[in-house]
Design a protein around this motif. Structure first.
Motif, PDB file in Angstrom:
ATOM      1  N   TYR A  57     -18.097  32.091  -7.242  1.00 47.28           N
ATOM      2  CA  TYR A  57     -17.654  30.624  -6.852  1.00 47.28           C
ATOM      3  C   TYR A  57     -16.916  29.800  -8.638  1.00 47.28           C
ATOM      4  CZ  TYR A  57     -16.068  26.186  -5.998  1.00 47.28           C
ATOM      5  OH  TYR A  57     -14.735  25.018  -5.928  1.00 47.28           O
ATOM      6  N   ASN A  58     -17.677  30.025  -8.834  1.00 44.43           N
ATOM      7  CA  ASN A  58     -17.407  29.415 -10.858  1.00 44.43           C
ATOM      8  C   ASN A  58     -16.749  30.109 -11.406  1.00 44.43           C
ATOM      9  OD1 ASN A  58     -18.782  26.553 -10.041  1.00 44.43           O
ATOM     10  ND2 ASN A  58     -20.000  27.731 -10.822  1.00 44.43           N
ATOM     11  N   THR A  59     -16.827  31.776 -11.279  1.00 45.79           N
ATOM     12  CA  THR A  59     -15.957  32.707 -11.928  1.00 45.79           C
ATOM     13  C   THR A  59     -14.966  32.803 -11.559  1.00 45.79           C
ATOM     14  OG1 THR A  59     -18.033  34.659 -12.139  1.00 45.79           O
ATOM     15  CG2 THR A  59     -15.679  35.050 -12.122  1.00 45.79           C
ATOM     16  N   ARG A 118     -13.575  30.399 -10.478  1.00 44.40           N
ATOM     17  CA  ARG A 118     -13.113  28.492 -10.327  1.00 44.40           C
ATOM     18  C   ARG A 118     -12.358  28.972 -11.856  1.00 44.40           C
ATOM     19  NH1 ARG A 118     -14.417  24.135 -12.349  1.00 44.40           N
ATOM     20  NH2 ARG A 118     -16.761  24.802 -12.318  1.00 44.40           N
ATOM     21  N   HIS A 119     -13.187  29.228 -12.838  1.00 42.29           N
ATOM     22  CA  HIS A 119     -12.792  28.848 -14.445  1.00 42.29           C
ATOM     23  C   HIS A 119     -11.735  30.450 -14.412  1.00 42.29           C
ATOM     24  CE1 HIS A 119     -15.156  26.775 -15.709  1.00 42.29           C
ATOM     25  NE2 HIS A 119     -16.960  27.435 -15.575  1.00 42.29           N
TER      26      HIS A 119
END
Length: 148
Positions: free
Chosen positions: A97-99, A101-102
């Motif tokens: 998810y953070n991948t 998002r970035h």
């Protein structure tokens, strides 16, 4: 704190995915136990002993797969019933998810770094599952009259 994570998070998550995947009722608790054992081992290695996250994931997924092999023999069910729900607590969903998002936020350097971690952890999970399967097959072939 580890007991709360083990019971409330990892067991419930693994058993919940067993319910979601519509596994037989008699296997839900066994899948939850496999997931809980993997998560407790992962937390003990990664946090307690400050082991590399990828190596800790590989070892924990190997243990989940071996426990799944054991439950499959005892309960006379396919291994996949236990290994899929048991491996869920180790899946790097938050990192993925953070991948994304970035990536959407045009922070390509951070996205690349996180994506490499996601791929390595996913590969470690696959490696642990395959290694346990191969070891179980080799051990089951050994016996009276078995050919290698």
């Amino acid at each position: 704190m580890l007991i709360v994570q083990a019971v409330m998070v990892s067991f419930v998550a693994a058993a919940g995915f067993g319910v979601l995947f519509n596994v037989p009722k008699k296997t839900i608790a066994a899948g939850g136990i496999a997931g809980m054992a993997g998560w407790v081992l992962y937390q003990g290695l990664a946090v307690g002993y400050e082991m590399n996250q990828i190596l800790a994931t590989a070892i924990a997924s190997f243990v989940v797969a071996m426990i799944s092999q054991l439950f499959a023999r005892v309960l006379k069910m396919p291994v996949i019933v236990f290994s899929v729900s048991g491996i869920i607590p180790l899946v790097p969903g938050g990192l993925a998810y953070n991948t994304m998002r970035h990536l959407v936020g045009n922070d390509f350097f951070a996205a690349t770094e996180l994506a490499s971690q996601v791929f390595l952890i996913s590969g470690a999970i696959a490696f642990g599952l395959v290694l346990a399967s191969v070891i179980a097959q080799v051990l089951l072939r050994r016996g009276p009259g078995a050919r290698i």
